[in-house]
Design an enzyme around this catalytic site. Structure first.
Site, mmCIF file in Angstrom:
data_model
loop_
_atom_site.group_PDB
_atom_site.id
_atom_site.type_symbol
_atom_site.label_atom_id
_atom_site.label_comp_id
_atom_site.label_asym_id
_atom_site.label_seq_id
_atom_site.Cartn_x
_atom_site.Cartn_y
_atom_site.Cartn_z
ATOM 1 N N GLU A 33 0.843 -1.223 0.000
ATOM 2 C CA GLU A 33 0.000 0.000 0.000
ATOM 3 C C GLU A 33 0.864 1.255 0.000
ATOM 4 O O GLU A 33 0.520 2.258 0.636
ATOM 5 C CB GLU A 33 -0.917 0.010 1.226
HETATM 6 C C1 LIG Z 1 2.625 -9.755 0.146
HETATM 7 C C2 LIG Z 1 2.369 -8.604 -0.764
HETATM 8 C C3 LIG Z 1 1.072 -8.245 -1.076
HETATM 9 C C4 LIG Z 1 0.828 -7.190 -1.965
HETATM 10 N N1 LIG Z 1 -0.452 -6.898 -2.338
HETATM 11 C C5 LIG Z 1 -0.667 -6.021 -3.377
HETATM 12 C C6 LIG Z 1 -1.974 -5.845 -3.942
HETATM 13 O O1 LIG Z 1 -2.942 -6.425 -3.479
HETATM 14 N N2 LIG Z 1 -2.098 -5.008 -5.007
HETATM 15 C C7 LIG Z 1 -1.043 -4.352 -5.554
HETATM 16 O O2 LIG Z 1 -1.225 -3.628 -6.520
HETATM 17 N N3 LIG Z 1 0.206 -4.482 -5.025
HETATM 18 C C8 LIG Z 1 0.410 -5.302 -3.968
HETATM 19 N N4 LIG Z 1 1.669 -5.463 -3.443
HETATM 20 C C9 LIG Z 1 2.770 -4.681 -4.004
HETATM 21 C C10 LIG Z 1 3.249 -3.578 -3.062
HETATM 22 O O3 LIG Z 1 2.256 -2.593 -2.928
HETATM 23 C C11 LIG Z 1 4.567 -3.028 -3.664
HETATM 24 O O4 LIG Z 1 5.536 -4.056 -3.511
HETATM 25 C C12 LIG Z 1 5.002 -1.770 -2.950
HETATM 26 O O5 LIG Z 1 4.120 -0.704 -3.248
HETATM 27 C C13 LIG Z 1 6.428 -1.347 -3.355
HETATM 28 O O6 LIG Z 1 6.599 -1.412 -4.754
HETATM 29 P P1 LIG Z 1 7.840 -2.192 -5.348
HETATM 30 O O7 LIG Z 1 7.895 -3.530 -4.712
HETATM 31 O O8 LIG Z 1 7.775 -2.138 -6.820
HETATM 32 O O9 LIG Z 1 9.092 -1.397 -4.838
HETATM 33 P P2 LIG Z 1 9.838 -0.186 -5.587
HETATM 34 O O10 LIG Z 1 8.863 0.773 -6.125
HETATM 35 O O11 LIG Z 1 10.841 -0.759 -6.517
HETATM 36 O O12 LIG Z 1 10.585 0.480 -4.355
HETATM 37 C C14 LIG Z 1 11.690 -0.141 -3.712
HETATM 38 C C15 LIG Z 1 12.144 0.744 -2.567
HETATM 39 O O13 LIG Z 1 12.552 2.010 -3.074
HETATM 40 C C16 LIG Z 1 11.863 3.055 -2.428
HETATM 41 N N5 LIG Z 1 11.510 4.078 -3.410
HETATM 42 C C17 LIG Z 1 10.970 3.902 -4.628
HETATM 43 N N6 LIG Z 1 10.743 5.085 -5.224
HETATM 44 C C18 LIG Z 1 11.158 6.029 -4.376
HETATM 45 C C19 LIG Z 1 11.159 7.455 -4.396
HETATM 46 N N7 LIG Z 1 10.680 8.151 -5.425
HETATM 47 N N8 LIG Z 1 11.650 8.098 -3.332
HETATM 48 C C20 LIG Z 1 12.114 7.427 -2.259
HETATM 49 N N9 LIG Z 1 12.129 6.083 -2.174
HETATM 50 C C21 LIG Z 1 11.644 5.389 -3.219
HETATM 51 C C22 LIG Z 1 10.609 2.437 -1.840
HETATM 52 O O14 LIG Z 1 10.182 3.100 -0.667
HETATM 53 C C23 LIG Z 1 11.054 1.018 -1.535
HETATM 54 O O15 LIG Z 1 11.595 0.951 -0.238
HETATM 55 C C24 LIG Z 1 1.925 -6.474 -2.512
HETATM 56 C C25 LIG Z 1 3.236 -6.822 -2.167
HETATM 57 C C26 LIG Z 1 3.470 -7.877 -1.322
HETATM 58 C C27 LIG Z 1 4.886 -8.256 -1.017
#
Ligand SMILES: Cc1cc2nc3c(=O)[nH]c(=O)nc-3n(C[C@H](O)[C@H](O)[C@H](O)COP(=O)(O)OP(=O)(O)OC[C@H]3O[C@@H](n4cnc5c(N)ncnc54)[C@H](O)[C@@H]3O)c2cc1C
Length: 613
Positions: free
Chosen positions: A457
């Site tokens: 989220e």
């Molecule tokens: C068990 C589980 C359930 C989930 N359920 C859902 C769901 O139901 N629906 C759905 O759509 N998604 C879902 N997700 C996905 C989840 O919302 C994303 O994994 C999360 O939003 C982070 O995105 P990402 O993994 O692509 O990380 P990235 O976007 O690659 O980010 C990686 C890290 O970099 C940091 N970062 C990225 N951009 C910036 C910035 N501009 N400034 C500072 N820091 C930054 C982030 O804070 C993070 O710590 C789920 C994930 C898991 C593991």
């Protein structure tokens, strides 16, 4: 196996003594919420969560979900529990009455959500996301969706998902590749892969309503890295006839895999492949050729942000919930486990050692968690109350203020409370010593389950950026100024108060640190945005610490008044007063450290070349 007792007494205190919801009979659903009525609803929910959901928590974690021949099965017992949960109506307490819901205030439904999440987060996420999905559908859907789709979700016959994340993007949704192409009949064909979709597939219900975001390509079929081209769609797993509501063929949505993951193993986290799936766009049509920001303000996207706000509140609730259940088990262990003797002399002469709860350091772990969890619960109740005021108050100024404060608090609820929930779970596990690390005792499951709440989220770092870059500054900082004015008025009103005046200096210092931090950002961030990025997490923590401090001071005032009037259980009020003091003495000083870090700026963080980390 861990146990769970729902904190019904604390909810009743918050709703009826602290927020006094019974005095807001002008808001729909509130007039019926007498203390007896609230108590009956909460006791019923508590019994279900304690007796049905909690016993499935550890077995569900051990077994996990299964993916065989393209079909997802949830752990044993979940299907029956789902039926019982929906039959009893626990999934639709705040849903609109005209769609089959009970129309109760959100404060009440969030309490039941907390109980469900504490008892079994993996299970409670299925109705949790369904609730966010049907709320968005109700806000943005066409009449046939409200007639044929939302009521099925509200009844628990179908569930819902939120499909945002893709393999190459979670935070930066501009980069998404899922596309939706309009058809002559007005529907769309949606193609792409969504990953990590909670409850993306399962055998709890026959149909799943996916709420999907996708880009609409330009006239040449090209996708643009522009949020204004992102739209919000309804994509059922099994097609629904808009005329009759009859279900038909399977839509072109298949499950590619389920993830093997650290926690919440009873919740199926799925890879979903959309292959020209039939999709209906939510909200009015984008204006072709309209300015980008004009198109992005479509009701559909507003619906998506509304859904995310509900989901973010829900995740904050998960933080408090897991913290509560872990803490309860930490406290019971600390009362039983014998080790050494109290520093101030033997406390348990009948046995050869004292229980570890005699030690200040064990109490530090437990009391820190207790104050954060009960303060966090108060924050959620307040924000949920604000959401009802925002939605239903007849007074426009009150609605605006509630909306501003609620929006300002959403990232704090999501990030600060999930950090605190994780810390509480970790602290409770620490109290169990080596036994906490052993799987069969169930304490490490709380830590594993709580960890995801800080990530999904919108990762907590992103919430902090949202607070600093958007929520604090939008509309000329109107919400921040409202918050400051209310806090300032509270401090003035109470600093000479005989009852709670002693709590005020720490809160005033925290508020001063907050103001200084905001001023430093205003002066320094415009010339270098990295200063805002470097400050954001500490700023969010200042907001969390001060807001809970404010709530604790207000709760302490209520407790003191009750004690003086001789109402209720004196032990309950005394406990609240001690927890308020704890917050002022041991949490509020942390705002000074946050301020020092904020004023250090971004230079050191940004100095090293990426290759030298
Ligand atoms: C068990 C589980 C359930 C989930 N359920 C859902 C769901 O139901 N629906 C759905 O759509 N998604 C879902 N997700 C996905 C989840 O919302 C994303 O994994 C999360 O939003 C982070 O995105 P990402 O993994 O692509 O990380 P990235 O976007 O690659 O980010 C990686 C890290 O970099 C940091 N970062 C990225 N951009 C910036 C910035 N501009 N400034 C500072 N820091 C930054 C982030 O804070 C993070 O710590 C789920 C994930 C898991 C593991």
């Amino acid at each position: 196996m861990p146990s769970y007792k729902a904190p019904v007494e604390d909810f009743l205190f918050l709703f009826h003594d602290f927020l006094k919801i019974q005095e807001r009979g002008d808001l729909p659903g509130f007039a019926d919420m007498t203390r007896d009525m609230t108590s009956a609803v909460l006791e019923g929910g508590a019994q279900f969560c304690e007796e049905v959901l909690q016993p499935l928590n550890q077995p569900g974690d051990e077994e996990g979900c299964h993916f065989e021949n393209g079909t997802v099965r949830v752990p044993k017992g979940f299907r029956q529990a789902w039926r019982q949960f929906c039959e009893a109506g626990w999934n639709r307490l705040s849903a609109p009455e005209e769609a089959g819901g009970a129309g109760l205030p959100r404060v009440i439904s969030y309490a039941i959500t907390e109980m469900g999440m504490a008892a079994n987060q993996a299970f409670a996420m299925y109705p949790g996301l369904t609730g966010a999905a049907y709320a968005a559908l109700w806000a943005t859907g066409e009449p046939w969706m409200k007639e044929h789709v939302a009521p099925k979700m509200i009844a628990g016959e179908w569930t819902g998902t939120m499909c945002l994340t893709e393999p190459n993007c979670g935070t930066d949704l501009r980069l998404m590749k899922t596309r939706a192409v309009e058809q002559p009949d007005g529907t769309y064909r949606l193609t792409g892969t969504k990953i990590f979709i909670s409850g993306g597939d399962h055998d709890l219900t026959d149909n799943i309503i996916h709420m999907v975001i996708a880009k609409i390509p330009d006239e040449n079929g090209k996708l643009h890295d522009d949020l204004a081209t992102v739209n919000f769609f309804l994509v059922p797993k099994v097609l629904v006839d808009p005329e009759t509501g009859a279900v038909g063929a399977r839509n072109a949505v298949t499950t590619g895999a389920i993830e093997k993951k650290m926690g919440i193993k009873g919740n199926a986290t799925c890879v979903l492949n959309f292959d020209e799936a039939v999709a209906w766009r939510l909200g009015p049509k984008p204006q072709k050729g309209g300015a980008a920001d004009e198109r992005s303000k479509s009701a559909g996207m507003a619906g998506m942000f509304g859904m995310m706000n509900i989901a973010r509140m829900g995740v904050g609730v998960q933080g408090v919930a897991i913290g509560e259940v872990a803490l309860q088990n930490g406290v019971s262990y600390a009362n039983e486990r014998l080790a050494g003797r109290a520093l101030t002399g033997v406390k348990n002469p009948d046995q050869n050692a004292d229980p570890i709860i005699v030690y200040p350091d064990v109490r530090r772990l437990l009391l820190g968690a207790r104050a954060a969890i009960e303060g966090g619960r108060a924050l959620i109740a307040w924000v949920a109350f604000l959401s009802s005021i925002e939605q239903f108050s007849k007074d426009e100024a009150e609605r605006t203020e509630a909306k501003d404060l609620g929006n300002l608090m959403i990232p704090v609820v999501k990030a600060y409370l999930t950090d605190k929930g994780f810390e509480a779970a970790n602290a409770a596990m620490q109290v169990w010593g080596g036994h906490g690390y052993i799987r069969e005792n169930g304490m490490e499951q709380f830590v594993r389950d709580a960890r995801i709440n800080q990530v999904y989220e919108g990762a907590n770092g992103i919430q902090a950026l949202d607070l600093v870059a958007r929520k604090m500054t939008s509309k000329g900082g109107r919400a921040t100024l409202t918050y400051f004015a209310k806090l300032e008025a509270f401090l003035k009103e109470n600093e000479k108060d005989a009852q709670i005046g002693a709590l005020i200096p720490a809160l005033r210092q925290g508020y001063a640190d907050m103001g200084e931090a905001a001023g430093w950002l205003m002066n320094n961030a415009p010339e270098n945005y990295d200063h805002a990025g470097a400050a954001s997490y500490d700023m969010l923590n200042i907001f969390g610490i001060v807001t809970l401090g404010w709530l604790w001071a207000r709760m302490a005032r209520t407790a003191q008044e009750k004690l003086e009037k001789g109402e209720g259980d004196p032990a309950f009020w005394k406990r609240k007063l001690v927890l308020a003091r704890y917050w002022m003495e041991r949490e509020l000083p942390n705002t000074g450290a946050c301020l020092a870090r904020i004023k250090a700026g971004a230079d050191t963080l940004m100095e090293l070349d990426a290759a030298h980390f």
